[in-house]
Design an enzyme around this catalytic site. Structure first.
Site, PDB file in Angstrom:
ATOM      1  N   GLY A  26      74.040  -3.236 -85.509  1.00 19.10           N
ATOM      2  CA  GLY A  26      74.296  -2.482 -84.291  1.00 19.10           C
ATOM      3  C   GLY A  26      73.185  -1.514 -83.936  1.00 19.10           C
ATOM      4  O   GLY A  26      72.840  -1.342 -82.762  1.00 19.10           O
ATOM      5  N   ASN A  43      83.777   5.956 -81.982  1.00 21.84           N
ATOM      6  CA  ASN A  43      84.013   5.553 -83.357  1.00 21.84           C
ATOM      7  C   ASN A  43      84.849   6.555 -84.145  1.00 21.84           C
ATOM      8  O   ASN A  43      85.487   6.216 -85.127  1.00 21.84           O
ATOM      9  CB  ASN A  43      82.675   5.356 -84.078  1.00 21.84           C
ATOM     10  CG  ASN A  43      81.763   6.562 -83.948  1.00 21.84           C
ATOM     11  OD1 ASN A  43      81.317   6.902 -82.850  1.00 21.84           O
ATOM     12  ND2 ASN A  43      81.476   7.224 -85.049  1.00 21.84           N
ATOM     13  N   GLN A  51      82.549  -0.671 -82.243  1.00 20.89           N
ATOM     14  CA  GLN A  51      83.891  -0.397 -82.754  1.00 20.89           C
ATOM     15  C   GLN A  51      84.977  -1.160 -82.017  1.00 20.89           C
ATOM     16  O   GLN A  51      86.103  -1.274 -82.509  1.00 20.89           O
ATOM     17  CB  GLN A  51      84.193   1.107 -82.672  1.00 20.89           C
ATOM     18  CG  GLN A  51      83.468   1.951 -83.694  1.00 20.89           C
ATOM     19  CD  GLN A  51      83.921   1.668 -85.120  1.00 20.89           C
ATOM     20  OE1 GLN A  51      84.851   0.912 -85.362  1.00 20.89           O
ATOM     21  NE2 GLN A  51      83.245   2.270 -86.085  1.00 20.89           N
ATOM     22  N   HIS A  57      79.335  -5.777 -89.491  1.00 23.40           N
ATOM     23  CA  HIS A  57      80.153  -5.238 -90.577  1.00 23.40           C
ATOM     24  C   HIS A  57      81.348  -4.433 -90.085  1.00 23.40           C
ATOM     25  O   HIS A  57      82.149  -3.952 -90.886  1.00 23.40           O
ATOM     26  CB  HIS A  57      79.303  -4.403 -91.540  1.00 23.40           C
ATOM     27  CG  HIS A  57      78.907  -3.060 -91.027  1.00 23.40           C
ATOM     28  ND1 HIS A  57      79.436  -1.883 -91.507  1.00 23.40           N
ATOM     29  CD2 HIS A  57      78.024  -2.703 -90.072  1.00 23.40           C
ATOM     30  CE1 HIS A  57      78.895  -0.860 -90.880  1.00 23.40           C
ATOM     31  NE2 HIS A  57      78.040  -1.330 -90.007  1.00 23.40           N
ATOM     32  N   THR A  72      61.764 -15.151 -88.216  1.00 24.85           N
ATOM     33  CA  THR A  72      62.621 -16.290 -88.529  1.00 24.85           C
ATOM     34  C   THR A  72      64.086 -15.848 -88.611  1.00 24.85           C
ATOM     35  O   THR A  72      64.409 -14.881 -89.283  1.00 24.85           O
ATOM     36  CB  THR A  72      62.207 -16.921 -89.874  1.00 24.85           C
ATOM     37  OG1 THR A  72      60.838 -17.325 -89.776  1.00 24.85           O
ATOM     38  CG2 THR A  72      63.066 -18.125 -90.201  1.00 24.85           C
ATOM     39  N   CYS A  92      78.783  18.527 -94.093  1.00 27.18           N
ATOM     40  CA  CYS A  92      78.711  19.611 -95.066  1.00 27.18           C
ATOM     41  C   CYS A  92      77.253  19.879 -95.409  1.00 27.18           C
ATOM     42  O   CYS A  92      76.565  19.001 -95.910  1.00 27.18           O
ATOM     43  CB  CYS A  92      79.487  19.249 -96.329  1.00 27.18           C
ATOM     44  SG  CYS A  92      79.570  20.606 -97.526  1.00 27.18           S
TER      45      CYS A  92
END
Length: 371
Positions: free
Chosen positions: A71, A151, A179, A201, A237, A322
């Site tokens: 993506g 998302n 999503q 994925h 390729t 964080c």
């Protein structure tokens, strides 16, 4: 230890059918798809099948599907490729303030090269206003890029209306549907989009494969120059192994996109959370116009990261960051004007094809224990 996976928006397991589709390419189909001999042509045929399967999901022509490494590359190709190819028309691009980093970072890069970026606000549900998009249009605007669904909170954007505006003003329109694909129907013609991003994925296909839909007539400058692979848009390729996996995943997605199971399970989970925690848990995002599998909730006056850390057997996520021991409010929730004492307690639960009701009951039980 009993484990529960509720982080399907982050990544999905491979569907068994996808593994079956890929397996022959690990042994029997090893030729270069560009070769004209007996070893290359069967591989080329596998690539054609995968492209046709992806096109079937999007209701477009196979020649309008370009395979990428995922993506992020598809987004970069859409944004940078269009910008480089149409510099003489203008340098202004419109987006929203809640886009994924795979959109924001390419735009920041182009800004350093002279592009002008307008980032429109969202409302309390994380939704973009089509009127705000139209108000942001200038004479030199060449591209609009708005995610199909967020998302983090799952809110579905009014892509069809924005596409009509873009078409009326003759501006190219791209949407990141990473999503959305497989969770809700995605038809490029109904959405009025010129380019659309898929990430494998998120779709029960492998990591490292994605696709970009490019409407016929839209011209892009390639990011990877070389031989004329992928209709001259992406040199290198082709990764037929992963393309076959994505193609099969797209075929399966057509069967699941209208399935009510995920929506029913998500609603069941929300009801259980409300019964357990009452006013101490609130929903982030739109109640109805959202992905059927996504439930972003805030546990009021708590810290989402602390909650997840206390339940290591539960896989879910939080948009908070964080840094140096200090937790910061998710940028998406900040743009939605969610109060800090609410937003800090946000946890995103995202369900998937293999989620069972028992998984949700177990998650609620663990949350009760620690809260």
């Amino acid at each position: 230890m009993n484990k529960v996976y509720l982080d399907y928006n982050a990544s999905t397991p491979l569907a068994p059918e996808v593994i079956d589709a890929m397996s022959p390419l690990l042994t029997d189909f090893y030729g270069n798809p560009s070769a004209l001999h007996w070893a290359g042509q069967p591989v080329k045929e596998k690539l054609k099948i995968a492209r046709k399967q992806a096109a079937g999901l999007l209701s477009c022509s196979p020649e309008e599907v370009i395979f990428t490494s995922g993506g992020s590359e598809a987004n970069n190709l859409a944004i940078k490729g269009y910008y480089y190819k149409h510099l003489e028309k203008g340098k202004h691009i419109i987006t929203s303030k809640i886009e994924h980093p795979a959109i924001v970072e390419p735009l920041k890069f182009l800004e350093r090269l002279g592009a002008e970026i307008t980032m429109v606000d969202v409302d309390a549900y994380g939704m973009v206003s089509p009127e705000a998009i139209e108000d942001a249009i200038r004479e030199e605007t060449i591209l609009i890029t708005i995610m199909h669904s967020n998302n983090e909170v799952g809110t579905l954007q009014p892509i069809e209306e924005i596409g009509e505006i873009a078409r009326r003003h003759r501006i190219a329109f791209h949407t990141d549907a990473s999503q959305s694909v497989g969770k809700v129907p995605v038809d490029v013609n109904l959405l009025n989009v010129d380019m659309l991003t898929i990430a494998g994925h998120k779709l029960y296909a492998p990591k490292g494969i994605g696709a970009l839909y490019i409407r016929k007539g839209i011209k892009l400058e390639p990011l990877i120059h070389g031989a004329g692979h992928e209709f001259g848009v992406r040199a290198g390729t082709e990764n037929t192994l992963l393309a076959a996996g994505l193609g099969k995943a797209c075929e399966l997605a057509q069967e699941h996109a209208r399935d009510r199971k995920l929506a029913d399970l998500t609603n069941y989970f929300w009801v259980q959370l409300k019964e357990a925690f009452g006013d101490e848990v609130v929903l982030n995002g739109h109640e109805e116009k959202r992905l059927p599998n996504t439930l972003n909730v805030s546990f009021v006056n708590r810290v989402g990261q602390d909650i997840l850390a206390a339940i290591p057997q539960l896989a879910a996520s939080t948009g908070s960051a964080c840094h140096s021991g200090k937790v910061e409010l998710s940028p998406v929730l900040r743009e939605m004007k969610v109060p800090e004492h609410v937003g800090m307690g946000a946890v995103r639960f995202s369900l998937g094809r293999y989620t069972a009701k028992e998984d949700l009951d177990q998650a609620v039980s663990w949350l009760k224990e620690i809260l």
